[in-house]
Design a protein around this motif. Structure first.
Motif, PDB file in Angstrom:
ATOM      1  N   LYS A 199       0.836  -1.204   0.000  1.00 14.15           N
ATOM      2  CA  LYS A 199       0.000   0.000   0.000  1.00 14.15           C
ATOM      3  C   LYS A 199       0.869   1.251   0.000  1.00 14.15           C
ATOM      4  O   LYS A 199       0.608   2.220  -0.728  1.00 14.15           O
ATOM      5  CB  LYS A 199      -0.896  -0.007   1.234  1.00 14.15           C
ATOM      6  CG  LYS A 199      -1.888   1.145   1.283  1.00 14.15           C
ATOM      7  CD  LYS A 199      -3.164   0.786   0.576  1.00 14.15           C
ATOM      8  CE  LYS A 199      -4.282   1.738   0.943  1.00 14.15           C
ATOM      9  NZ  LYS A 199      -5.577   1.318   0.385  1.00 14.15           N
ATOM     10  N   HIS A 247       2.318   1.830  -3.417  1.00  7.90           N
ATOM     11  CA  HIS A 247       1.309   2.392  -4.319  1.00  7.90           C
ATOM     12  C   HIS A 247       1.094   3.878  -4.053  1.00  7.90           C
ATOM     13  O   HIS A 247       0.985   4.682  -4.992  1.00  7.90           O
ATOM     14  CB  HIS A 247      -0.012   1.637  -4.163  1.00  7.90           C
ATOM     15  CG  HIS A 247      -0.074   0.357  -4.934  1.00  7.90           C
ATOM     16  ND1 HIS A 247       0.598  -0.778  -4.556  1.00  7.90           N
ATOM     17  CD2 HIS A 247      -0.741   0.035  -6.072  1.00  7.90           C
ATOM     18  CE1 HIS A 247       0.351  -1.740  -5.420  1.00  7.90           C
ATOM     19  NE2 HIS A 247      -0.451  -1.277  -6.354  1.00  7.90           N
ATOM     20  N   ALA A 270      -6.104  -0.673 -13.396  1.00  6.26           N
ATOM     21  CA  ALA A 270      -6.661  -1.500 -12.316  1.00  6.26           C
ATOM     22  C   ALA A 270      -6.727  -2.989 -12.645  1.00  6.26           C
ATOM     23  O   ALA A 270      -6.729  -3.817 -11.727  1.00  6.26           O
ATOM     24  CB  ALA A 270      -8.059  -0.997 -11.949  1.00  6.26           C
ATOM     25  N   ASP A 292      -7.631  -0.997  -4.631  1.00  5.31           N
ATOM     26  CA  ASP A 292      -6.628  -0.032  -5.100  1.00  5.31           C
ATOM     27  C   ASP A 292      -5.241  -0.642  -5.270  1.00  5.31           C
ATOM     28  O   ASP A 292      -4.464  -0.183  -6.112  1.00  5.31           O
ATOM     29  CB  ASP A 292      -6.566   1.188  -4.170  1.00  5.31           C
ATOM     30  CG  ASP A 292      -6.311   0.829  -2.712  1.00  5.31           C
ATOM     31  OD1 ASP A 292      -6.139  -0.368  -2.405  1.00  5.31           O
ATOM     32  OD2 ASP A 292      -6.290   1.757  -1.868  1.00  5.31           O
ATOM     33  N   MET A 320     -12.187   2.613 -12.563  1.00  2.00           N
ATOM     34  CA  MET A 320     -11.523   2.043 -11.395  1.00  2.00           C
ATOM     35  C   MET A 320     -10.098   2.592 -11.273  1.00  2.00           C
ATOM     36  O   MET A 320      -9.641   2.914 -10.174  1.00  2.00           O
ATOM     37  CB  MET A 320     -11.479   0.522 -11.506  1.00  2.00           C
ATOM     38  CG  MET A 320     -12.812  -0.193 -11.365  1.00  2.00           C
ATOM     39  SD  MET A 320     -13.576  -0.042  -9.730  1.00  2.00           S
ATOM     40  CE  MET A 320     -14.715   1.324  -9.999  1.00  2.00           C
ATOM     41  N   SER A 321      -9.409   2.714 -12.399  1.00  2.00           N
ATOM     42  CA  SER A 321      -8.029   3.185 -12.383  1.00  2.00           C
ATOM     43  C   SER A 321      -7.942   4.628 -11.879  1.00  2.00           C
ATOM     44  O   SER A 321      -7.084   4.958 -11.041  1.00  2.00           O
ATOM     45  CB  SER A 321      -7.415   3.084 -13.785  1.00  2.00           C
ATOM     46  OG  SER A 321      -7.486   1.758 -14.274  1.00  2.00           O
ATOM     47  N   THR A 351     -10.193   6.255 -10.056  1.00  2.00           N
ATOM     48  CA  THR A 351     -10.640   6.332  -8.666  1.00  2.00           C
ATOM     49  C   THR A 351      -9.551   5.859  -7.710  1.00  2.00           C
ATOM     50  O   THR A 351      -9.235   6.539  -6.721  1.00  2.00           O
ATOM     51  CB  THR A 351     -11.914   5.484  -8.475  1.00  2.00           C
ATOM     52  OG1 THR A 351     -12.953   5.991  -9.306  1.00  2.00           O
ATOM     53  CG2 THR A 351     -12.367   5.512  -7.019  1.00  2.00           C
ATOM     54  N   HIS A 352      -8.966   4.689  -8.011  1.00  2.00           N
ATOM     55  CA  HIS A 352      -7.928   4.152  -7.131  1.00  2.00           C
ATOM     56  C   HIS A 352      -6.711   5.078  -7.073  1.00  2.00           C
ATOM     57  O   HIS A 352      -6.178   5.356  -5.993  1.00  2.00           O
ATOM     58  CB  HIS A 352      -7.484   2.765  -7.609  1.00  2.00           C
ATOM     59  CG  HIS A 352      -8.545   1.727  -7.516  1.00  2.00           C
ATOM     60  ND1 HIS A 352      -9.569   1.762  -6.588  1.00  2.00           N
ATOM     61  CD2 HIS A 352      -8.759   0.578  -8.244  1.00  2.00           C
ATOM     62  CE1 HIS A 352     -10.353   0.703  -6.751  1.00  2.00           C
ATOM     63  NE2 HIS A 352      -9.880  -0.012  -7.736  1.00  2.00           N
ATOM     64  N   THR A 353      -6.264   5.537  -8.241  1.00  2.00           N
ATOM     65  CA  THR A 353      -5.061   6.373  -8.272  1.00  2.00           C
ATOM     66  C   THR A 353      -5.292   7.678  -7.526  1.00  2.00           C
ATOM     67  O   THR A 353      -4.438   8.133  -6.746  1.00  2.00           O
ATOM     68  CB  THR A 353      -4.630   6.654  -9.720  1.00  2.00           C
ATOM     69  OG1 THR A 353      -4.449   5.416 -10.413  1.00  2.00           O
ATOM     70  CG2 THR A 353      -3.332   7.437  -9.754  1.00  2.00           C
ATOM     71  N   ASN A 383      -7.411   8.243  -5.130  1.00  2.00           N
ATOM     72  CA  ASN A 383      -7.491   7.966  -3.694  1.00  2.00           C
ATOM     73  C   ASN A 383      -6.100   7.755  -3.102  1.00  2.00           C
ATOM     74  O   ASN A 383      -5.805   8.215  -1.992  1.00  2.00           O
ATOM     75  CB  ASN A 383      -8.357   6.735  -3.431  1.00  2.00           C
ATOM     76  CG  ASN A 383      -9.836   6.998  -3.671  1.00  2.00           C
ATOM     77  OD1 ASN A 383     -10.268   8.157  -3.684  1.00  2.00           O
ATOM     78  ND2 ASN A 383     -10.615   5.955  -3.845  1.00  2.00           N
TER      79      ASN A 383
END
Length: 520
Positions: free
Chosen positions: A87, A90, A104, A341, A468-469, A471-473, A475
């Motif tokens: 985590k 990332h 993602a 994520d 998804m990509s 949103t995750h990035t 965040n």
């Protein structure tokens, strides 16, 4: 019926007096991940300098393509540490990307033609050129598109203190390292038998962008414009369309012993292949591949699990295994979970721990060519249509319902979940198995089924993965790292850059001599 190589093994290691030995299990992850631009196309920018030198950085590098990041966690005896560290990797990496995103899914974005996929460049040193030429060869042999697929590898080893106790329990008189290697190979053989559970439970690549096929035919179905899928597929990444290689189907690399395995690898990197010879190794000063042999390197051999050993003096993999024996195993079947994520959930390692212990303790006879055919067929059925109602798998030439076989394996894993819960305290292993077991009779709970539903809602695989990509990035970028963690990563970047500069400043032998010395 559960069969153990030694009847009292599980009883002995289930006792608190011995269970503490399992606290020394080491785990680590390797997670691949594409960089994409703001519109979801494969990034064409160089590896960000803010991430350090990919040749020398211990945790952040690239795999095949320049845009294919690879994050590596150090091995740890703390079960929670690998995902916590991942985590942090990332978060740090996402915050250095500027306007790019971390893709993602396991199956790539819209990648364009093969020529558009830039191979990773590691610098001008012999070691850097070696890595790049190897990747040139992979692209020449299998196409560059296949090299943009991403997944996660789980590295796992038992502690040194565990092995003498097990050896004494089994009344084995062979040298300890021979015993260790033999038992690791028994684990691997059982994983080849039962590893189909991984893509069934965790497979998350049932669909792909049509652009990935680059005009080649397939038997996939159109789910939506631009999106193809297998209606019951779990992991197209592990199918014939994904990270597989038919050129290796006839390789004589078996897992019945360390000697058989290493001799098979040695033969493969030294046996010339007429087709690869026709491609040529060099075009003047430009190297097209490292050799015209069946395998350029041992790493080119694709397998669901591989035995590993880090050489003490930089030996190549097969020689290190021959010399020192097996050190750990690398399980290679995890897809990236696009809903998460970091692509990996905590329950994956909990399940893998129980499965790998079961594979270690369970009787593991040699795999015949007939059984190997069954194992390959079972994996093919599960990755291409694992959620199909009434699906059967092969066991000793007989068709058996997947659901029945899966429940039997979960029953066999229960003592090992209990063993691990005794080791660490609590009930997290038992609870994880209970929760995951629901997916056997309710395939709609599997990630692959959830991905198909999400694609329907978003209109295409591309639209779903892009959202998804982003949103995750975003965040990950919005969550600051603790100051000491960020300082550690920034220091690692500077150290890697200095190490690469030092390597580049050395006087080196001609590259062809460097390659020859590697294979000597």
């Amino acid at each position: 019926m559960l069969k153990f190589t030694c009847c009292n093994q599980v009883r002995q290691f289930s006792e608190p007096a011995q269970a503490h030995l399992l606290r020394g299990i080491q785990r680590g992850y390797e997670r691949e991940c594409l960089r994409v631009d703001r519109v979801g196309q494969l990034a064409r920018t160089p590896h960000p300098a803010a991430l350090g030198a990919k040749l020398t950085h211990p945790w952040i590098t690239t795999d095949y393509a320049e845009a294919l990041l690879e994050f590596i966690t150090p091995p740890s005896t703390d079960p929670a540490y690998p995902l916590a560290f991942l985590k942090d990797i990332h978060r740090f990496s996402a915050q250095q990307l500027g306007g790019e995103f971390l893709w993602a899914g396991s199956m790539p974005c819209k990648i364009g033609e093969d020529a558009d996929i830039a191979i990773a460049n590691y610098g001008r040193s012999n070691a850097a050129r070696f890595k790049e030429v190897y990747r040139e060869g992979l692209g020449l042999r299998y196409g560059r598109a296949m090299q943009t697929i991403a997944g996660a590898h789980y590295n796992w080893s038992l502690p040194d203190a565990f092995w003498p106790v097990l050896q004494d329990c089994c009344q084995s008189k062979e040298p300890l390292q021979d015993f260790i290697s033999r038992r690791y190979f028994g684990l691997i053989r059982n994983f080849l038998r039962f590893g189909w559970l991984i893509p069934y439970l965790f497979g998350a690549s049932p669909a792909l962008c049509k652009s990935f096929l680059q005009g080649h035919p397939s038997d996939l179905t159109e789910l939506s414009p631009g999106t193809l899928y297998g209606p019951y597929a779990t992991s197209l990444r592990m199918s014939d369309l994904g990270y597989q290689n038919h050129a290796q189907d006839k390789l004589a690399i078996g897992f019945n012993s360390l000697t058989e395995y290493t001799q098979g690898l040695e033969a493969a990197i030294r046996t010339h292949d007429p087709y690869y010879a026709e491609m040529g190794v060099r075009d003047g000063e430009r190297w097209k591949q490292l050799s015209d042999c069946v395998l350029q390197l041992e790493a080119e051999f694709y397998a669901p699990m591989r035995p590993k050993r880090i050489g003490l003096q930089g030996e190549r993999p097969a020689l290190a295994l021959q010399t020192y024996g097996v050190q750990y195993v690398e399980m290679r079947l995890f897809d990236l979970n696009p809903f998460v994520d970091i692509g990996i959930t905590p329950e994956q390692s909990l399940f893998a721990d129980a499965l790998l212990l079961m594979c270690l303790f369970r009787d593991s006879p040699p795999i015949t060519s007939r059984e190997q055919g069954e194992n390959d067929e079972n994996k093919h059925r599960v990755v291409t249509r694992g959620r199909q109602p009434g699906l059967h798998l092969l066991v000793h030439n007989r068709e058996q319902p997947l659901q029945t076989l899966a429940h039997e394996l979960f029953d066999e894993m229960l003592p090992f979940a209990a063993m691990l819960d005794t080791t660490y305290g609590g009930q997290q292993y038992a609870v994880a198995l209970q929760r995951l077991r629901q997916r056997i009779d309710q395939p709609e709970l599997t990630p692959s089924a959830q991905v198909v539903e999400a694609i329907r809602q978003h209109g295409s695989y591309f639209n779903f993965a892009v959202e998804m990509s982003r949103t995750h990035t975003q965040n990950l970028q919005s969550t600051p790292l603790p100051k000491e963690v960020e300082a550690r990563f920034r220091a690692s970047v500077q150290t890697s850059l200095a190490e690469q500069a030092d390597i580049g400043a050395r006087t080196e032998t001609p590259f062809e001599d460097f390659v020859a010395a590697y294979f000597a």
